[in-house]
Design an enzyme around this catalytic site. Sequence first.
Site, mmCIF file in Angstrom:
data_model
loop_
_atom_site.group_PDB
_atom_site.id
_atom_site.type_symbol
_atom_site.label_atom_id
_atom_site.label_comp_id
_atom_site.label_asym_id
_atom_site.label_seq_id
_atom_site.Cartn_x
_atom_site.Cartn_y
_atom_site.Cartn_z
ATOM 1 N N LYS A 86 0.836 -1.200 0.000
ATOM 2 C CA LYS A 86 0.000 0.000 0.000
ATOM 3 C C LYS A 86 0.873 1.254 0.000
ATOM 4 O O LYS A 86 0.696 2.140 -0.811
ATOM 5 C CB LYS A 86 -0.912 -0.003 1.233
ATOM 6 C CG LYS A 86 -1.760 1.238 1.375
ATOM 7 C CD LYS A 86 -2.646 1.183 2.613
ATOM 8 C CE LYS A 86 -3.368 2.508 2.796
ATOM 9 N NZ LYS A 86 -4.187 2.526 4.041
ATOM 10 N N GLU A 146 11.068 -4.279 3.870
ATOM 11 C CA GLU A 146 11.154 -5.717 3.561
ATOM 12 C C GLU A 146 10.698 -5.977 2.122
ATOM 13 O O GLU A 146 11.345 -6.709 1.366
ATOM 14 C CB GLU A 146 10.283 -6.522 4.528
ATOM 15 C CG GLU A 146 10.729 -6.483 5.994
ATOM 16 C CD GLU A 146 10.029 -5.391 6.785
ATOM 17 O OE1 GLU A 146 9.612 -4.388 6.174
ATOM 18 O OE2 GLU A 146 9.890 -5.557 8.008
ATOM 19 N N GLY A 149 -4.228 -1.804 5.581
ATOM 20 C CA GLY A 149 -3.492 -2.963 5.075
ATOM 21 C C GLY A 149 -4.097 -4.275 5.525
ATOM 22 O O GLY A 149 -4.315 -5.188 4.719
ATOM 23 N N ARG A 150 -4.483 -4.347 6.834
ATOM 24 C CA ARG A 150 -4.983 -5.606 7.370
ATOM 25 C C ARG A 150 -6.417 -5.891 6.934
ATOM 26 O O ARG A 150 -7.004 -6.902 7.294
ATOM 27 C CB ARG A 150 -4.862 -5.607 8.891
ATOM 28 C CG ARG A 150 -5.445 -4.387 9.569
ATOM 29 C CD ARG A 150 -4.976 -4.304 11.006
ATOM 30 N NE ARG A 150 -5.447 -3.097 11.693
ATOM 31 C CZ ARG A 150 -4.810 -1.932 11.678
ATOM 32 N NH1 ARG A 150 -3.669 -1.808 10.986
ATOM 33 N NH2 ARG A 150 -5.280 -0.870 12.326
ATOM 34 N N GLU A 171 -3.262 -5.531 15.612
ATOM 35 C CA GLU A 171 -2.831 -4.240 15.059
ATOM 36 C C GLU A 171 -3.978 -3.218 15.132
ATOM 37 O O GLU A 171 -3.759 -2.019 15.134
ATOM 38 C CB GLU A 171 -2.348 -4.392 13.613
ATOM 39 C CG GLU A 171 -1.407 -3.281 13.179
ATOM 40 C CD GLU A 171 -0.648 -3.589 11.891
ATOM 41 O OE1 GLU A 171 -1.279 -3.543 10.803
ATOM 42 O OE2 GLU A 171 0.547 -3.883 11.969
ATOM 43 N N HIS A 175 -2.372 -31.696 20.824
ATOM 44 C CA HIS A 175 -1.121 -32.384 21.160
ATOM 45 C C HIS A 175 0.018 -31.391 21.352
ATOM 46 O O HIS A 175 1.183 -31.753 21.249
ATOM 47 C CB HIS A 175 -0.796 -33.400 20.063
ATOM 48 C CG HIS A 175 -1.902 -34.378 19.833
ATOM 49 N ND1 HIS A 175 -2.037 -35.551 20.529
ATOM 50 C CD2 HIS A 175 -2.990 -34.303 19.020
ATOM 51 C CE1 HIS A 175 -3.121 -36.189 20.138
ATOM 52 N NE2 HIS A 175 -3.727 -35.466 19.210
ATOM 53 N N LYS A 232 10.657 0.295 13.260
ATOM 54 C CA LYS A 232 11.176 0.513 11.905
ATOM 55 C C LYS A 232 12.309 1.536 11.949
ATOM 56 O O LYS A 232 13.381 1.343 11.372
ATOM 57 C CB LYS A 232 10.069 1.033 10.979
ATOM 58 C CG LYS A 232 9.026 0.025 10.582
ATOM 59 C CD LYS A 232 7.996 0.659 9.634
ATOM 60 C CE LYS A 232 6.876 -0.321 9.302
ATOM 61 N NZ LYS A 232 5.796 0.299 8.479
#
Length: 553
Positions: free
Chosen positions: A210, A216, A271-272, A357, A388, A516
């Site tokens: 976006k 990254e 974004g999410r 977030e 488990h 960041k």
Amino acid sequence: MTTPTPALTQKPEWKELEACRERLQHSTMKALFADDPARAQRYFVEGAGLSLDFSRNRLTDEVLSGLMALARSCKLEDRRAALLRGDKVNVTENRPALHTALRNPGTDTIMIDGVDVIAEVGATLARMETFVQEVLSHSRCGYTGKVFTDVVSIGIGGSFLGPKLVTEALQPFRAPGLRCHYVANIDGTEICETLATVDPETTLFLVQSKSFGTRETLENSKVARQWFIDRSGNKQAVANHFIAVTANPAAAKEFGIDPANVFPMWDWVGGRYSLWSAIGLPIALTVGMENFRALLAGAHAMDKHFRDTPLEKNLPVIMAMLGIWYSNIWGAETHAILPYDHYLRSLPAHLQQLDMESSGKRVNQHGEALEYNSGPVIWGGVGANGQHAYHQLIHQGTRLIPADFIIPLQTHNPVATHHADLFANCLAQSRAMMTGKTLEEARAELAASGMNEADIAKLAPHKVIPGNQPSNMLMMKKVTPETVGALIALYEHRTFVQGVIWDIDSFDQWGVELGKKLGENILPKLLGPAKSDDASDSTTDNLVALFRSANGL
Ligand code: F6P
């Protein structure tokens, strides 16, 4: 002079819920069921293709009406209307949060700053459709004329987790011949391992960002582009093999993406919350545009359910308010997401970003420190595997851990009696969490096994399970584009409702900036000329020195 709204914890509705907890403190769900077996039928609601059994909660009619009274006292219905009509509910960034517009079938008009966003969404969907058709029909090929066999989606956070969840969830609906890979991490292993499995002639790269400013994603995209140029020897071909999805087309152009290959995003999509936008291109390329539109339709069905259904029968509202009940009145610190379906194995990871977030905030919309907890830790994993791994702590630990079980009634892969077995496990875990095992039951069990009294006295306390751990059972007939869309939209609205109660801005994420920034400051210390300096600390300096010596820097 209007009387000031009492703070959340001073509201009479909040205090009534605290009193409800006092009255329930020494009861158990087991006792509530004994007093009222019909609760299983009463605490069951359906909507948008999903069914919610919320009977295994520390819940009475009194509590449920108390929770809804609290929601109304927080003007939930008004805040919901504001969200859906595009008010600037993201107050710190002065933006709407209109992820619901992304799945509107084009029947409405929503004007933002003089532009009908629904029309813009429709135009972008049409562009996506054309692009997907070209790729899947092989009319759009690689620079040597070979058809595309692989898509590499480079993105992180919401530009990764949602698309990955849905492409996995809709595996039974995938179009033949196109593999989808995701590269998110700045750990070079991910991009290297991925590039080792694909051929530049037949690989399409999606740069998903976006902001088009996420380090990254940009660093991985640079590596991918250089790999492509080195392997193809054809720099011009980048134009045909690299596509961008971004709200920052200028930066994409600057990076070298042909403007004709840039799909838009908008500032009013977080974004999410963005998998419904062109960020969902990996989904559409993997399962086809028809199934992508079905995904949108499922989410739209949940939007209508959320908008139109009375709070007491409203799936997102019920789940949200039960979360408030446990987090804020009972003090639960976490919430478990337990999908009992292999295709939904990445749901917890997506919901972690969606919820943590959005709700990981410490001040309200006015910047005032909260006097109560906001979002809990969201965690979980696929069942039955979790049984488990971490269910032991749920059953015999010391913490209240509300859980959402999610399971389809039908499987895509009938084999032997597996689906009945999985379903039995899911029901058994929910029941065990509720009923537990008393000391008397543990003693009787050991006595029946022939154990002597002395050993029974020693072992029995270790076999007690307190029970009374609450859980929701969320079901769909089958995992399909429609039910996956509805499921994710359900949790988006659940998160929104909780944000209304906590009076936070659920749509910003200022907390990620410091890390960041510090990373940008530390990187040159690792790579650049050794120099002592400025704003650092002894731990960072020691660890920087370790890295440099281990890497001959
Ligand atoms: O984690 C911060 C964040 O901005 C997320 O909200 C977002 O999904 C992710 O980074 C990626 O951002 P972008 O899509 O702008 O690269």
